[in-house]
Design a protein around this motif. Sequence first.
Motif, mmCIF file in Angstrom:
data_model
loop_
_atom_site.group_PDB
_atom_site.id
_atom_site.type_symbol
_atom_site.label_atom_id
_atom_site.label_comp_id
_atom_site.label_asym_id
_atom_site.label_seq_id
_atom_site.Cartn_x
_atom_site.Cartn_y
_atom_site.Cartn_z
ATOM 1 N N VAL A 1 -4.448 6.138 -2.082
ATOM 2 C CA VAL A 1 -5.814 6.027 -2.604
ATOM 3 C C VAL A 1 -6.748 7.002 -1.891
ATOM 4 O O VAL A 1 -7.647 7.575 -2.516
ATOM 5 C CB VAL A 1 -6.356 4.584 -2.535
ATOM 6 N N ASP A 2 -6.535 7.215 -0.585
ATOM 7 C CA ASP A 2 -7.352 8.184 0.158
ATOM 8 C C ASP A 2 -7.034 9.611 -0.274
ATOM 9 O O ASP A 2 -7.925 10.460 -0.368
ATOM 10 C CB ASP A 2 -7.134 8.024 1.662
ATOM 11 N N VAL A 3 -5.762 9.877 -0.525
ATOM 12 C CA VAL A 3 -5.339 11.211 -0.986
ATOM 13 C C VAL A 3 -5.970 11.510 -2.342
ATOM 14 O O VAL A 3 -6.534 12.589 -2.559
ATOM 15 C CB VAL A 3 -3.800 11.295 -1.062
ATOM 16 N N PRO B 1 -7.991 14.176 3.858
ATOM 17 C CA PRO B 1 -8.055 12.740 3.563
ATOM 18 C C PRO B 1 -7.927 11.902 4.824
ATOM 19 O O PRO B 1 -7.390 12.356 5.840
ATOM 20 C CB PRO B 1 -6.859 12.521 2.631
ATOM 21 N N ALA B 2 -8.420 10.671 4.735
ATOM 22 C CA ALA B 2 -8.271 9.730 5.847
ATOM 23 C C ALA B 2 -6.784 9.524 6.119
ATOM 24 O O ALA B 2 -5.964 9.596 5.208
ATOM 25 C CB ALA B 2 -8.942 8.413 5.508
ATOM 26 N N TRP B 3 -6.449 9.280 7.377
ATOM 27 C CA TRP B 3 -5.050 9.067 7.757
ATOM 28 C C TRP B 3 -4.992 7.946 8.765
ATOM 29 O O TRP B 3 -6.008 7.530 9.313
ATOM 30 C CB TRP B 3 -4.447 10.357 8.314
ATOM 31 N N LEU B 4 -3.807 7.422 8.965
ATOM 32 C CA LEU B 4 -3.627 6.391 9.976
ATOM 33 C C LEU B 4 -2.349 6.638 10.744
ATOM 34 O O LEU B 4 -1.442 7.313 10.273
ATOM 35 C CB LEU B 4 -3.619 4.995 9.339
ATOM 36 N N ARG B 5 -2.322 6.119 11.955
ATOM 37 C CA ARG B 5 -1.155 6.277 12.823
ATOM 38 C C ARG B 5 -0.527 4.905 13.014
ATOM 39 O O ARG B 5 -1.181 3.969 13.460
ATOM 40 C CB ARG B 5 -1.553 6.871 14.164
ATOM 41 N N LEU B 6 0.730 4.804 12.649
ATOM 42 C CA LEU B 6 1.487 3.565 12.806
ATOM 43 C C LEU B 6 2.753 3.873 13.582
ATOM 44 O O LEU B 6 3.551 4.708 13.148
ATOM 45 C CB LEU B 6 1.863 2.971 11.436
ATOM 46 N N GLY B 7 2.921 3.236 14.704
ATOM 47 C CA GLY B 7 4.118 3.459 15.502
ATOM 48 C C GLY B 7 4.309 4.908 15.902
ATOM 49 O O GLY B 7 5.434 5.388 15.968
ATOM 50 N N GLY B 8 3.212 5.611 16.125
ATOM 51 C CA GLY B 8 3.309 7.005 16.540
ATOM 52 C C GLY B 8 3.482 7.987 15.393
ATOM 53 O O GLY B 8 3.549 9.187 15.614
ATOM 54 N N ARG B 9 3.564 7.491 14.162
ATOM 55 C CA ARG B 9 3.718 8.369 12.994
ATOM 56 C C ARG B 9 2.430 8.383 12.190
ATOM 57 O O ARG B 9 1.707 7.398 12.140
ATOM 58 C CB ARG B 9 4.871 7.893 12.114
ATOM 59 N N ALA C 1 -10.067 14.191 -5.742
ATOM 60 C CA ALA C 1 -11.189 14.113 -6.682
ATOM 61 C C ALA C 1 -12.424 14.830 -6.131
ATOM 62 O O ALA C 1 -13.143 15.501 -6.881
ATOM 63 C CB ALA C 1 -11.520 12.654 -6.991
ATOM 64 N N ARG C 2 -12.651 14.713 -4.828
ATOM 65 C CA ARG C 2 -13.807 15.392 -4.215
ATOM 66 C C ARG C 2 -13.627 16.907 -4.202
ATOM 67 O O ARG C 2 -14.614 17.641 -4.161
ATOM 68 C CB ARG C 2 -14.028 14.888 -2.787
ATOM 69 N N GLN C 3 -12.385 17.382 -4.244
ATOM 70 C CA GLN C 3 -12.129 18.818 -4.208
ATOM 71 C C GLN C 3 -12.161 19.445 -5.597
ATOM 72 O O GLN C 3 -12.128 20.651 -5.741
ATOM 73 C CB GLN C 3 -10.762 19.107 -3.566
ATOM 74 N N SER C 4 -12.216 18.609 -6.610
ATOM 75 C CA SER C 4 -12.160 19.077 -7.987
ATOM 76 C C SER C 4 -13.430 19.845 -8.330
ATOM 77 O O SER C 4 -14.544 19.443 -7.991
ATOM 78 C CB SER C 4 -11.992 17.875 -8.913
ATOM 79 N N VAL D 1 0.861 -1.174 0.000
ATOM 80 C CA VAL D 1 0.000 0.000 0.000
ATOM 81 C C VAL D 1 0.900 1.226 0.000
ATOM 82 O O VAL D 1 1.759 1.363 0.873
ATOM 83 C CB VAL D 1 -0.923 0.010 1.240
ATOM 84 N N ALA D 2 0.691 2.071 -0.979
ATOM 85 C CA ALA D 2 1.496 3.287 -1.058
ATOM 86 C C ALA D 2 1.065 4.246 0.046
ATOM 87 O O ALA D 2 -0.113 4.572 0.168
ATOM 88 C CB ALA D 2 1.331 3.935 -2.421
ATOM 89 N N LEU D 3 2.022 4.645 0.850
ATOM 90 C CA LEU D 3 1.758 5.568 1.957
ATOM 91 C C LEU D 3 2.583 6.829 1.787
ATOM 92 O O LEU D 3 3.712 6.780 1.288
ATOM 93 C CB LEU D 3 2.133 4.922 3.294
ATOM 94 N N LEU D 4 2.028 7.955 2.216
ATOM 95 C CA LEU D 4 2.744 9.222 2.239
ATOM 96 C C LEU D 4 2.839 9.705 3.680
ATOM 97 O O LEU D 4 1.886 9.561 4.447
ATOM 98 C CB LEU D 4 1.996 10.283 1.422
ATOM 99 N N THR D 5 3.964 10.293 4.021
ATOM 100 C CA THR D 5 4.090 10.943 5.324
ATOM 101 C C THR D 5 3.430 12.315 5.245
ATOM 102 O O THR D 5 3.088 12.793 4.150
ATOM 103 C CB THR D 5 5.564 11.116 5.715
ATOM 104 N N THR D 6 3.283 12.958 6.383
ATOM 105 C CA THR D 6 2.721 14.304 6.404
ATOM 106 C C THR D 6 3.584 15.242 5.569
ATOM 107 O O THR D 6 3.061 16.046 4.785
ATOM 108 C CB THR D 6 2.608 14.813 7.858
ATOM 109 N N ARG D 7 4.888 15.138 5.710
ATOM 110 C CA ARG D 7 5.774 16.014 4.932
ATOM 111 C C ARG D 7 5.650 15.765 3.436
ATOM 112 O O ARG D 7 5.659 16.696 2.632
ATOM 113 C CB ARG D 7 7.224 15.827 5.366
#
Length: 69
Positions: free
Chosen positions: A55-57, A41-49, A62-65, A12-18
Amino acid sequence: MVDIPAPHPPLVALLTTRELAARWRLAPRTLQRWREASYGPAWLRLGGRVFYRIVDVEAFEARQSYVPD
């Protein structure tokens, strides 16, 4: 009989906040405020990050378009 290992689940492709902030040319703090306000977008916390699934991004983008009539 030979045991064949089960295939690994797809990555699963993940992006950090930065990384997301850079993609959208925003300050990372803006995304933090959006999370606190339950916006964005939906986010998740893994190991405190915090991470965002690509896909959520893309769904949020698309909803902002806006397409004028």
